[in-house]
Motif scaffolding. Structure first.
Motif, PDB file in Angstrom:
ATOM      1  N   ILE A 155      -8.768  -3.345   6.705  1.00 11.85           N
ATOM      2  CA  ILE A 155      -8.385  -4.569   5.980  1.00 11.85           C
ATOM      3  C   ILE A 155      -7.741  -5.561   6.962  1.00 11.85           C
ATOM      4  CG2 ILE A 155      -6.796  -5.511   4.255  1.00 11.85           C
ATOM      5  CD1 ILE A 155      -8.911  -4.118   2.746  1.00 11.85           C
ATOM      6  N   THR A 156      -6.855  -5.038   7.814  1.00 17.50           N
ATOM      7  CA  THR A 156      -6.202  -5.909   8.803  1.00 17.50           C
ATOM      8  C   THR A 156      -7.241  -6.565   9.713  1.00 17.50           C
ATOM      9  OG1 THR A 156      -4.279  -4.452   8.772  1.00 17.50           O
ATOM     10  CG2 THR A 156      -4.442  -5.993  10.625  1.00 17.50           C
ATOM     11  N   LEU A 165      -0.254  -9.685   6.114  1.00 16.06           N
ATOM     12  CA  LEU A 165      -0.778 -10.980   6.551  1.00 16.06           C
ATOM     13  C   LEU A 165      -1.078 -11.949   5.410  1.00 16.06           C
ATOM     14  CD1 LEU A 165      -3.270  -9.891   9.377  1.00 16.06           C
ATOM     15  CD2 LEU A 165      -1.003 -10.899   9.659  1.00 16.06           C
ATOM     16  N   HIS A 190      -0.987  -7.592   1.543  1.00 22.09           N
ATOM     17  CA  HIS A 190      -1.083  -7.149   2.927  1.00 22.09           C
ATOM     18  C   HIS A 190      -0.044  -7.953   3.708  1.00 22.09           C
ATOM     19  CE1 HIS A 190      -2.680  -6.904   7.014  1.00 22.09           C
ATOM     20  NE2 HIS A 190      -3.293  -5.804   6.639  1.00 22.09           N
ATOM     21  N   TYR A 213      -8.219   2.822   6.191  1.00 19.37           N
ATOM     22  CA  TYR A 213      -8.573   1.729   5.272  1.00 19.37           C
ATOM     23  C   TYR A 213      -7.726   0.495   5.554  1.00 19.37           C
ATOM     24  CZ  TYR A 213      -8.133  -0.797   0.815  1.00 19.37           C
ATOM     25  OH  TYR A 213      -8.057  -1.769  -0.147  1.00 19.37           O
ATOM     26  N   ASN A 214      -6.422   0.689   5.683  1.00 21.38           N
ATOM     27  CA  ASN A 214      -5.510  -0.432   5.924  1.00 21.38           C
ATOM     28  C   ASN A 214      -5.816  -1.102   7.265  1.00 21.38           C
ATOM     29  OD1 ASN A 214      -3.365  -2.160   5.359  1.00 21.38           O
ATOM     30  ND2 ASN A 214      -1.887  -0.840   6.390  1.00 21.38           N
ATOM     31  N   PHE A 226     -15.189   1.055   0.135  1.00 28.43           N
ATOM     32  CA  PHE A 226     -13.905   0.838  -0.546  1.00 28.43           C
ATOM     33  C   PHE A 226     -13.217  -0.409   0.008  1.00 28.43           C
ATOM     34  CE2 PHE A 226      -9.327   2.102  -1.394  1.00 28.43           C
ATOM     35  CZ  PHE A 226      -9.385   1.798  -2.742  1.00 28.43           C
ATOM     36  N   ASP A 232     -14.052 -13.868   4.479  1.00 28.41           N
ATOM     37  CA  ASP A 232     -13.681 -14.511   3.228  1.00 28.41           C
ATOM     38  C   ASP A 232     -14.565 -13.987   2.100  1.00 28.41           C
ATOM     39  OD1 ASP A 232     -16.127 -15.888   3.247  1.00 28.41           O
ATOM     40  OD2 ASP A 232     -15.256 -17.593   4.325  1.00 28.41           O
ATOM     41  N   GLY A 274      -7.309  -5.716  -3.771  1.00 26.62           N
ATOM     42  CA  GLY A 274      -7.265  -5.607  -5.224  1.00 26.62           C
ATOM     43  C   GLY A 274      -8.635  -5.452  -5.842  1.00 26.62           C
ATOM     44  N   VAL A 275      -8.644  -5.429  -7.139  1.00 31.32           N
ATOM     45  CA  VAL A 275      -9.896  -5.345  -7.905  1.00 31.32           C
ATOM     46  C   VAL A 275      -9.738  -6.160  -9.185  1.00 31.32           C
ATOM     47  CG1 VAL A 275     -10.640  -3.068  -7.057  1.00 31.32           C
ATOM     48  CG2 VAL A 275      -9.131  -3.186  -9.045  1.00 31.32           C
ATOM     49  N   PHE A 276     -10.833  -6.308  -9.910  1.00 31.05           N
ATOM     50  CA  PHE A 276     -10.775  -6.787 -11.284  1.00 31.05           C
ATOM     51  C   PHE A 276     -10.751  -5.556 -12.185  1.00 31.05           C
ATOM     52  CE2 PHE A 276     -12.489 -10.380  -9.022  1.00 31.05           C
ATOM     53  CZ  PHE A 276     -11.900 -11.465  -9.650  1.00 31.05           C
ATOM     54  N   LEU A 328       0.832  -1.213   0.000  1.00 28.26           N
ATOM     55  CA  LEU A 328       0.000   0.000   0.000  1.00 28.26           C
ATOM     56  C   LEU A 328       0.862   1.257   0.000  1.00 28.26           C
ATOM     57  CD1 LEU A 328      -3.134  -0.275   2.303  1.00 28.26           C
ATOM     58  CD2 LEU A 328      -3.057  -0.085  -0.183  1.00 28.26           C
ATOM     59  N   ASN A 370      -1.966 -10.530  -2.121  1.00 28.69           N
ATOM     60  CA  ASN A 370      -3.063 -10.167  -3.025  1.00 28.69           C
ATOM     61  C   ASN A 370      -4.408  -9.967  -2.321  1.00 28.69           C
ATOM     62  OD1 ASN A 370      -1.420 -10.279  -5.347  1.00 28.69           O
ATOM     63  ND2 ASN A 370      -1.662 -12.492  -5.436  1.00 28.69           N
ATOM     64  N   MET A 371      -4.361  -9.545  -1.063  1.00 30.68           N
ATOM     65  CA  MET A 371      -5.616  -9.385  -0.323  1.00 30.68           C
ATOM     66  C   MET A 371      -6.368  -8.135  -0.744  1.00 30.68           C
ATOM     67  SD  MET A 371      -6.212 -11.856   1.633  1.00 30.68           S
ATOM     68  CE  MET A 371      -7.356 -11.387   2.926  1.00 30.68           C
ATOM     69  N   ILE A 382      -9.075  -9.322   7.858  1.00 30.19           N
ATOM     70  CA  ILE A 382      -8.280 -10.558   7.731  1.00 30.19           C
ATOM     71  C   ILE A 382      -8.269 -11.294   9.060  1.00 30.19           C
ATOM     72  CG2 ILE A 382      -5.978 -11.519   7.291  1.00 30.19           C
ATOM     73  CD1 ILE A 382      -5.437  -9.079   5.461  1.00 30.19           C
ATOM     74  N   THR A 440     -12.535  -3.806  -2.454  1.00 30.52           N
ATOM     75  CA  THR A 440     -11.158  -4.208  -2.738  1.00 30.52           C
ATOM     76  C   THR A 440     -10.690  -5.389  -1.898  1.00 30.52           C
ATOM     77  OG1 THR A 440     -10.379  -2.551  -1.147  1.00 30.52           O
ATOM     78  CG2 THR A 440     -10.431  -1.890  -3.468  1.00 30.52           C
ATOM     79  N   TYR A 441     -11.399  -5.734  -0.834  1.00 28.50           N
ATOM     80  CA  TYR A 441     -10.986  -6.876  -0.013  1.00 28.50           C
ATOM     81  C   TYR A 441     -11.164  -8.146  -0.831  1.00 28.50           C
ATOM     82  CZ  TYR A 441     -10.642  -9.986   4.055  1.00 28.50           C
ATOM     83  OH  TYR A 441     -10.252 -10.961   4.945  1.00 28.50           O
ATOM     84  N   MET A 442     -10.072  -8.865  -1.033  1.00 26.43           N
ATOM     85  CA  MET A 442     -10.114 -10.067  -1.889  1.00 26.43           C
ATOM     86  C   MET A 442     -10.736  -9.761  -3.263  1.00 26.43           C
ATOM     87  SD  MET A 442     -11.098 -13.062   0.782  1.00 26.43           S
ATOM     88  CE  MET A 442      -9.894 -13.631   2.002  1.00 26.43           C
ATOM     89  N   ARG A 443     -10.496  -8.583  -3.755  1.00 27.87           N
ATOM     90  CA  ARG A 443     -11.018  -8.085  -5.037  1.00 27.87           C
ATOM     91  C   ARG A 443     -12.534  -7.909  -5.054  1.00 27.87           C
ATOM     92  NH1 ARG A 443      -7.131 -11.736  -6.869  1.00 27.87           N
ATOM     93  NH2 ARG A 443      -5.212 -10.714  -7.505  1.00 27.87           N
ATOM     94  N   LEU A 482      -6.128   6.262   3.598  1.00 28.21           N
ATOM     95  CA  LEU A 482      -5.561   4.940   3.345  1.00 28.21           C
ATOM     96  C   LEU A 482      -5.132   4.261   4.636  1.00 28.21           C
ATOM     97  CD1 LEU A 482      -3.270   4.837   0.170  1.00 28.21           C
ATOM     98  CD2 LEU A 482      -5.470   3.719   0.524  1.00 28.21           C
ATOM     99  N   LYS A 533      -7.465 -16.681   0.168  1.00 30.81           N
ATOM    100  CA  LYS A 533      -8.794 -16.390  -0.364  1.00 30.81           C
ATOM    101  C   LYS A 533      -9.522 -17.655  -0.813  1.00 30.81           C
ATOM    102  CE  LYS A 533      -7.336 -13.500  -3.514  1.00 30.81           C
ATOM    103  NZ  LYS A 533      -5.930 -13.486  -3.109  1.00 30.81           N
TER     104      LYS A 533
END
Lengths: 370, 370
Positions: free
Chosen positions: B92-93, A155, A153, B88-89, B120, B101, A161-163, A85, A158-159, B96, B124-127, B85, A327
């Motif tokens: 995400i932590t 931990l 991340h 946000y981070n 957001f 999932d 991301g987007v398509f 990040l 690729n945690m 996880i 973006t989490y796991m795409r 950010l 994932k």
């Protein structure tokens, strides 16, 4: 050049895009961007890394500038550590300062790390701008096709991301000549994976042409990349957002990602880690009744000089924990892509943790086998 | 309850989703999640802030837990600063660590900041995983519909984001009773904006019912939110990714975002800043030939007790610079949404910088006018 020039299309309706594979493409990059309707009114940003920038950046910049594109370049440190990040935020800052707007395009000049990172920037800058992949590794024939972009991340990989599908993939095989041999081998791991999951004939072709591929013979590479990208494109076309079929591309990845995480990012190259993962998947296939799978799979991986065993001192339980954070661990069951034979796989949602533990131990004891 | 319960749908093909507006919805949240097919096998994460958590989090958690959902809660500091950010981070932590999932869902319980931030994360989490908006402000009737989610960059607002549509918007008007009066007024700014761009009758209804709206009368709020969300939904349905029509929702936002950035995030509430921006747009409309627009627009904004002038000491050139960094500044021209009358606007791509400078100065001198 004509002999090796290949063009294929990833069919995704209005998000379809071409993959161009061949020699001497960087010098003609602008023409391909124009063909893909990349606008020249707004600045473009080229993202590369400290390895690729000295070799290819100027050539790409020159082609674009000579044709009326305005470009800015951002160079990130080489290696998986840049998929963070922090580096992402730096690139966003550079994009803002360079005045990139919604009509701008981001080009990723490099391997999978640069592609994933720059793609995530493109996918999220102003909620998504255009993106062009210019892969410079064999490995990236996998990651540059299909729109999966991400950063890591601490931990798990690729945690975040987007398509985000590119407008164009421009694959100049001349750039592969600068790859260190270890990177070449690791890249061929994803190539043979495409054979193992989808195309028996191609899997054997990879084994039979291993020598030409390892020697970076342009014709062999162009054919291998065309087939590899083509298989990837077919699968992505049928399942863009990984609802089902696309998961088969993860052959070897459940264990592979865990190896990368536990061994420390970078200790195993991604292609090396998934090679071991594919050997594990072959053992799992044998457990489930497909005789001879392991020996045959390993013969292909070894022909490409890829590792098929685990270091004895790797922490097995740490691997198990990492796999369960992956994932692909969904709703409490272990999910593996398991071969049904060479060229065909299934998605197994019901894999028992003890079976996986046993396979991990077997892979540790196999150093001198086969 | 029955008197105020409204349901509408944002029509987006396979990404369509319902908006439910009414009283006492939080206590029945689980039933609405089930109806929207939110799975219960994987953990859910509720994101709220330090203002909303003490008031509503337990009620929402209880409803979900009593119906078999497993939830974890993350509470962020209140205010625009959390759209970073860094925060946000952190989320995400936490996601996880809580084992979220691909089948998990993130719920945003709060106003626009929480919705944008949590959205957001979900995008973006796991795409990308499922997302449910539970707005607790009037302002969020705008931001919670339409899938625009983002965090801020120090150089500009909402620079980092994606389009990620929710599965459901659950709008409990009881939560609005706790809003400070200044937040109520700021929220009504987006409500009247929907009238100004699309529905003359609704714009006048807002003015004529300003007293009921400001007093948080449940029936008035439910009607206003239904109309506001409905207009937003219609526009988003026709242009999900802001290629053209959707831009009209930015009435007042070109200058509004600049005011927020230059005055320092939080000095002007978003709704207050766009109120001044809408006054500016009305002046621009008059410049372009629509007589009487300014007085009429200002009468609506003032009825809702919203600001329509700029502080005299705000740096005009800083506003100009900020506007030119805005996403709506495209390919070198200034873009404004300009009224053609009450209830109708156009997208003007050709606005002259000097005209904008003049309007900024006029807005500084208007403190005691009209």
């Amino acid at each position: 050049m004509a002999a090796t020039l290949k063009t294929l299309t990833v069919e995704l309706g209005e998000r379809s895009y071409p993959i161009v594979i061949g020699e001497n493409l960087l010098a003609n990059a602008a023409a391909y961007l124009r063909k893909a309707s990349v606008p020249d009114k707004s600045p473009l940003m080229i993202v590369s890394d400290e390895n690729t920038a000295p070799l290819y950046l100027q050539q790409l910049e020159t082609s674009l500038k000579n044709d009326g594109y305005r470009t800015v370049s951002a160079v990130v440190p080489a290696g998986e550590q840049s998929k963070s990040l922090d580096v992402y935020n730096d690139l966003i800052t550079q994009a803002i300062e360079a005045g990139l707007d919604r009509s701008s395009t981001i080009l990723a000049l490099g391997g999978g790390v640069v592609g994933d990172l720059a793609g995530f920037v493109a996918g999220t800058y102003m909620r998504g701008i255009r993106f062009v992949q210019v892969p410079t590794t064999i490995l990236a024939h996998d990651s540059s096709v299909g729109g999966k972009v991400a950063v890591n991340h601490p931990l798990a990989k690729n945690m975040i991301g987007v398509f985000h599908q590119p407008e164009l993939v421009l694959y100049d095989v001349d750039t592969l000549k600068s790859l260190p041999p270890r990177e070449v081998r690791a890249g061929l791991s994803e190539m043979v994976k495409h054979g193992l999951i989808w195309d028996k004939e191609f899997a054997y072709w990879c084994r039979d042409n291993a020598e030409h591929l390892l020697a970076l013979d342009a014709a062999a590479l162009a054919h291998g990349l065309e087939k590899g990208c083509g298989i990837k494109a077919q699968i992505v076309s049928r399942d863009e957002r990984e609802n089902d079929l696309r998961a088969i591309l993860n052959l070897g990845h459940t264990l592979g990602h865990a190896i990368e995480a536990v061994a420390g990012y970078g200790q195993f190259l991604h292609g090396e880690a998934i090679s071991v993962g594919m050997a594990a998947a072959a053992l799992l296939g044998e457990e489930r009744g497909v005789a001879g799978l392991y020996a045959e799979t390993v013969s292909m991986l070894k022909a490409l000089e890829l590792p098929v065993t685990l270091p004895e001192d790797i922490d097995s339980e740490a691997l198990m924990t990492a796999m369960q954070r992956d994932k692909k661990f969904r709703e409490g069951k272990m999910v593996f892509i398991v071969p049904l034979g060479i060229g065909s796989v299934e998605i197994a949602n019901d894999v028992d943790a003890d079976t996986v533990r046993t396979i991990i131990e077997r892979l540790k004891g196999r150093e001198e086998q086969s």
